[in-house]
Design an enzyme around this catalytic site. Structure first.
Site, PDB file in Angstrom:
ATOM      1  CE  LYS A  67     -21.685  52.876 -45.071  1.00  0.00           C
ATOM      2  NZ  LYS A  67     -21.343  53.798 -46.171  1.00  0.00           N
TER       3      LYS A  67
HETATM    4  C1  LIG Z   1     -21.893  54.047 -47.383  1.00  0.00           C
HETATM    5  C2  LIG Z   1     -21.473  55.253 -48.131  1.00  0.00           C
HETATM    6  C3  LIG Z   1     -22.324  55.864 -49.066  1.00  0.00           C
HETATM    7  C4  LIG Z   1     -23.674  55.314 -49.424  1.00  0.00           C
HETATM    8  O1  LIG Z   1     -24.583  55.368 -48.360  1.00  0.00           O
HETATM    9  P1  LIG Z   1     -25.926  54.474 -48.404  1.00  0.00           P
HETATM   10  O2  LIG Z   1     -26.523  54.634 -47.070  1.00  0.00           O
HETATM   11  O3  LIG Z   1     -25.448  53.070 -48.649  1.00  0.00           O
HETATM   12  O4  LIG Z   1     -26.748  54.985 -49.514  1.00  0.00           O
HETATM   13  C5  LIG Z   1     -21.891  57.025 -49.676  1.00  0.00           C
HETATM   14  N1  LIG Z   1     -20.667  57.524 -49.421  1.00  0.00           N
HETATM   15  C6  LIG Z   1     -19.829  56.967 -48.550  1.00  0.00           C
HETATM   16  C7  LIG Z   1     -18.489  57.567 -48.340  1.00  0.00           C
HETATM   17  C8  LIG Z   1     -20.200  55.818 -47.852  1.00  0.00           C
HETATM   18  O5  LIG Z   1     -19.360  55.262 -46.980  1.00  0.00           O
END
Ligand SMILES: *Cc1c(COP(=O)(O)O)cnc(C)c1O
Length: 494
Positions: free
Chosen positions: A110
């Site tokens: 993120k």
């Molecule tokens: C947010 C997240 C995901 C999922 O990503 P999306 O964009 O919601 O599909 C997978 N793994 C981790 C560690 C995350 O923080």
């Protein structure tokens, strides 16, 4: 570039306005009205920052070139990402590369979006000549919350309120959020699961009366969840960048298609990959990997999206999601930008918790997407094997994608080079990682486990979680779903 609503229910806006507004106020998501094409030959030698500029500039056309360059330099530098590649690749073997997306300040992918998005948002507010303070509301399954807090903390003209499911995040994730400093950060534990949190926040955005009350008091709501276009567009960059790195390493020639395997929750990460593909990135298959909350696996295999099912809490909590928001953008796009179908399906979803797509749409999806899920047992086994066979530590989310990739290869015989998106540092979800490797699940203190995991692996503890238990706790608020509007008002002093 113009932005339109997936449900055809809103006026055309520019990118700054789409980012500032977050979600379409009457339901629906902002999407570009067309996908820009790029020439991969031209971009293949660029460093991360220059490539970022080329891609962002295609979508954020109402931001000045100098603006974009300055944001890129502030976000993607060695202070925030402790690797010159920003997103380094780790080859497990000749056909499998792990794309490490967790070298940012909070140890989850993120950060790639949330380190830059606050600049988009504050600039967008200035462009709109808004004199209101922006209030970012975030629903998080753990990682978005901390990444958004770090991105927005002390950013002038903004406040950020993060809601997380009380029992739906790991101890480390919770502590990462609760210890956030900054003069504009608020963190609230919610009595409910992630879907409850996300629906609660969406309802607040859609509540005209409530928004009017806040506006009159000088506030304006916006979103840092991946329903915001500003979250998605920076994620397109690393799909291209990793492809070019693979070519540089001599594993493919520019133009050869590869596969991407992505651990998926809200469908934001993999959707950015799909946009990259539409822009001209050579991709053979996207592998959409889920944990046992396998609503997407079932959808891609049957064409029926059914959210009315048991919800499981798993060792990969960031994927414990039954309503994948960004699927709406994908379905809009794969149908050649058709808002009528989206209206119908999402109406059905709201009324009955499910919808069924037509066969031709399903066929189109399956040309480019395949899906599978991993059980909790399979996650442990693959973490163990990656460590024993390759001396490589993977977190639980990445392990889901590795397992699904292996099963896909066995079933299809498709040995195309595959990039697996690694979405979090293994230290962030160390309880499962440690017990998978050692067989010892007697230690439940995630903070003590940081040192233990580092000792057995020889890998340094990620700076985002090192010494976390020594930091002061700044946030202790709680709320129920029904009290959430009151909590927002109290925080803002309205
Ligand atoms: C947010 C997240 C995901 C999922 O990503 P999306 O964009 O919601 O599909 C997978 N793994 C981790 C560690 C995350 O923080």
């Amino acid at each position: 570039m113009d932005y339109i609503s997936t449900r055809g229910n809103y006026r055309i806006v520019k990118s700054a306005s789409a980012i500032k507004t977050g979600m379409v106020p009457v339901g629906g998501l902002f999407v570009p009205d067309s996908i820009p094409q790029i020439n991969i030959q031209k971009l293949k030698d660029l460093n991360y920052q220059d490539l970022a500029y080329e891609i962002l500039n295609l979508y954020l056309t109402d931001f000045a070139n100098s603006e974009l360059k300055s944001y890129i330099n502030k976000a993607y530098n060695s202070k925030h990402f402790n690797n010159t590649d920003i997103v380094p690749l780790h080859f497990i073997n000749d056909t499998t590369a792990i794309l490490e997306l967790w070298h940012g300040p909070t140890a989850a992918f993120k950060d790639l979006a949330l380190q830059i998005m606050p600049y988009f948002l504050t600039s967008a507010a200035k462009k709109a000549q808004s004199n209101k303070e922006i209030v970012i509301l975030v629903a998080t399954s753990g990682d978005t919350g901390k990444a958004a807090l770090e991105g927005f903390k002390n950013v002038e003209g903004t406040r950020i309120i993060v809601f997380y499911p009380k029992d739906g995040v790991s101890d480390i994730q919770k502590r990462q959020m609760d210890t956030t400093d900054g003069n504009n950060t608020y963190v609230v534990a919610v009595d409910g699961n992630f879907d409850d949190c996300q629906t609660m926040v969406k309802n607040i955005f859609a509540d005209a009366e409530f928004n009017k009350t806040l506006n009159n008091a000088g506030f304006e709501l916006s979103s840092a969840n991946s329903i915001n276009w500003g979250r998605l567009v920076p994620q397109i960059i690393y799909y291209f960048y990793s492809y070019f790195q693979i070519a540089k390493a001599g594993k493919i020639n520019i133009g050869d298609p590869i596969n991407f395997s992505v651990p998926t929750g809200n469908f934001g990460n993999i959707l950015a990959g799909y946009y990259a593909y539409q822009m001209g990135l050579p991709v053979k298959q996207f592998i959409c990997a889920s944990n046992i909350n396998k609503v997407l696996t079932d959808f891609i295999n049957t064409g029926v999206y059914d959210s009315k099912r048991e919800f499981y809490r798993t060792s990969s909590p960031s994927m414990d999601i039954l309503i994948s928001s960004n699927l709406e953008r994908f379905l809009f796009s794969i149908n050649g930008n058709n808002p009528e179908k989206i209206q119908r399906w999402y109406n059905d979803l709201q009324l009955s918790g499910k919808f069924k797509i037509d066969n031709s749409t399903l066929k189109n999806i399956r040309k480019i997407f395949t899906a599978g899920f991993a059980s909790e047992k399979e996650v442990s086994i693959i973490i163990n094997r990656a460590f024993k066979n390759h001396h490589y530590l993977v977190d639980t989310h990445t392990a889901v994608a590795m397992n699904v990739t292996l099963k896909y290869r066995e079933e299809t015989g498709d040995n195309t080079l595959t990039i697996i998106a690694s979405t979090a540092s293994p230290f962030k979800f160390n309880k499962t990682v440690y017990s998978a490797i050692t067989g010892d699940d007697s230690i439940s203190d995630e903070f003590a486990l940081l040192d233990k995991l580092s000792n057995i692996s020889g890998v340094k503890i990620h700076r985002a979680v090192k010494g976390l238990d020594k930091l002061e706790i700044h946030h202790k608020s709680k709320t129920s779903i029904s009290e959430s509007r009151k909590v927002v008002k109290t925080i803002l002093g309205v």
